[in-house]
Design an enzyme around this catalytic site. Structure first.
Site, short mmCIF file in Angstrom:
data_model
loop_
_atom_site.label_atom_id
_atom_site.label_comp_id
_atom_site.label_asym_id
_atom_site.label_seq_id
_atom_site.Cartn_x
_atom_site.Cartn_y
_atom_site.Cartn_z
N GLY A 13 0.72 -1.21 -0.09
CA GLY A 13 -0.13 -0.11 -0.03
C GLY A 13 0.80 1.29 0.13
O GLY A 13 0.35 2.36 0.77
N SER A 14 2.02 1.14 -0.78
CA SER A 14 2.84 2.53 -0.68
C SER A 14 2.09 3.71 -1.66
O SER A 14 2.21 4.69 -1.25
CB SER A 14 4.02 2.31 -1.19
OG SER A 14 4.22 2.12 -2.50
N ASN A 15 1.25 3.02 -2.70
CA ASN A 15 0.36 4.02 -3.30
C ASN A 15 -0.83 4.59 -2.36
O ASN A 15 -1.00 5.89 -2.30
CB ASN A 15 -0.10 3.52 -4.40
CG ASN A 15 0.90 3.56 -5.62
OD1 ASN A 15 1.42 4.63 -6.25
ND2 ASN A 15 1.57 2.36 -5.82
N LEU A 86 -5.28 -7.31 -6.59
CA LEU A 86 -4.86 -8.36 -7.26
C LEU A 86 -6.10 -9.18 -7.83
O LEU A 86 -6.05 -10.13 -8.70
CB LEU A 86 -3.87 -9.38 -6.49
CG LEU A 86 -2.49 -8.72 -6.28
CD1 LEU A 86 -1.76 -9.58 -5.68
CD2 LEU A 86 -1.92 -7.93 -7.31
N LEU A 88 -9.60 -9.59 -10.04
CA LEU A 88 -10.65 -9.21 -10.98
C LEU A 88 -11.84 -8.31 -10.41
O LEU A 88 -12.35 -9.02 -9.55
CB LEU A 88 -10.87 -10.15 -12.24
CG LEU A 88 -11.49 -9.64 -13.41
CD1 LEU A 88 -10.13 -9.07 -14.24
CD2 LEU A 88 -11.88 -10.87 -14.22
N ILE A 89 -12.22 -7.23 -10.98
CA ILE A 89 -13.60 -6.66 -10.38
C ILE A 89 -14.71 -7.12 -10.84
O ILE A 89 -14.67 -7.25 -12.12
CB ILE A 89 -13.17 -4.92 -10.66
CG1 ILE A 89 -12.05 -4.47 -9.89
CG2 ILE A 89 -14.68 -4.33 -10.12
CD1 ILE A 89 -11.93 -4.49 -8.56
N ASN A 103 -7.06 2.08 -11.95
CA ASN A 103 -6.10 1.22 -11.37
C ASN A 103 -4.84 1.93 -12.08
O ASN A 103 -4.94 2.63 -12.96
CB ASN A 103 -6.33 -0.22 -12.15
CG ASN A 103 -5.19 -1.06 -11.68
OD1 ASN A 103 -4.99 -1.17 -10.57
ND2 ASN A 103 -4.63 -1.92 -12.43
N HIS A 105 -0.84 0.84 -12.98
CA HIS A 105 0.00 -0.50 -13.56
C HIS A 105 1.30 0.07 -13.82
O HIS A 105 1.57 1.01 -14.53
CB HIS A 105 -0.77 -0.86 -14.90
CG HIS A 105 -0.15 -2.65 -15.16
ND1 HIS A 105 -0.22 -3.58 -14.46
CD2 HIS A 105 0.99 -2.74 -16.13
CE1 HIS A 105 0.36 -4.55 -15.03
NE2 HIS A 105 1.15 -4.04 -15.92
N GLU A 175 4.59 6.59 -9.91
CA GLU A 175 3.19 6.38 -9.30
C GLU A 175 2.87 7.15 -8.25
O GLU A 175 1.97 7.77 -8.30
CB GLU A 175 3.12 4.71 -8.93
CG GLU A 175 3.34 3.74 -9.91
CD GLU A 175 2.98 2.30 -9.61
OE1 GLU A 175 3.35 2.13 -8.41
OE2 GLU A 175 2.90 1.54 -10.30
#
Ligand code: GRF
Length: 190
Positions: A13-15, A86, A88-89, A103, A105, A175
């Site tokens: 969770g650095s973002n 990780l 899929l929604i 998202n 990437h 990012e």
């Protein structure tokens, strides 16, 4: 009322950290919730540090029930932000938040995207290919991994002797710099 963000993350969770920092004193936008499929994810600790509520769910709840959609609706979430999430929604979530799930990437999509392309696998593939350039992609989320419309890309140069760690670091810097700003811009239009 402030615009409200929910962050989904499965790991460090650095973002998420950068996003929570960025909006901490914002009077128009707030991070209202952090959600994870992983009860051990460090992102949950980070959320606690910012006094942001958390919600943990399992595979059954996510894919077979409306639990997560209900939580997001109850908190009046305006934008769903995936940051190292990780799974899929599912359709029920996509339908409730059309063009409101994004998202990030760690590569220049459509290159190095798709199922299984996450974390160090992405950086290793870039290294193996001998590319001279890489970058990051922020995109809308649809029912396929890494395929929604691109919102923003930023690039960096790869030096011949860059290691995996260096490539990863260069991507992370981009990012952390851009994701909060892109989120802010999107929310201004919502
Ligand atoms: C980032 O590289 C992001 O691009 C990808 O997952 C990673 C998450 O890192 N989707 P962190 O958990 O935010 O540190």
């Amino acid at each position: 009322m402030k615009k409200r963000i929910a962050i989904f993350a499965s790991g460090s969770g650095s973002n998420a950290q950068k996003i929570m920092e960025y909006f901490k004193y914002n009077d128009q936008i707030e991070v209202a919730l952090v959600l994870s499929n992983n009860p051990d994810a460090y992102v949950l600790q980070r959320a606690d540090n910012f006094e942001v509520p958390t919600h943990i769910f399992d595979r059954h709840a996510f894919y077979k029930t409306d639990e997560v959609v209900d939580v997001l609706e109850r908190l009046h979430i305006d934008l769903v932000v995936l940051a190292g999430f990780l799974w899929l929604i599912p359709q029920n979530l996509l339908r409730k938040y059309p063009n409101k799930i994004i998202n990030i990437h760690p590569a220049l999509l459509p290159a190095y995207g798709g199922k299984g392309m996450y974390g160090d696998r992405v950086h290793q593939a870039i290294l193996d290919a001998g590319d001279e350039e890489s970058g990051i992609t922020i995109h809308f989320v649809n029912e396929h991994f890494d395929e929604g419309e691109v919102i923003y890309q930023a690039r960096f140069h790869i030096q011949p002797d860059d290691s995996l760690e260096v490539i990863k670091f260069k991507g992370q810097q981009l990012e952390h710099l851009h994701y909060p700003k892109i989120i802010e811009n999107l929310l201004k239009k919502i």
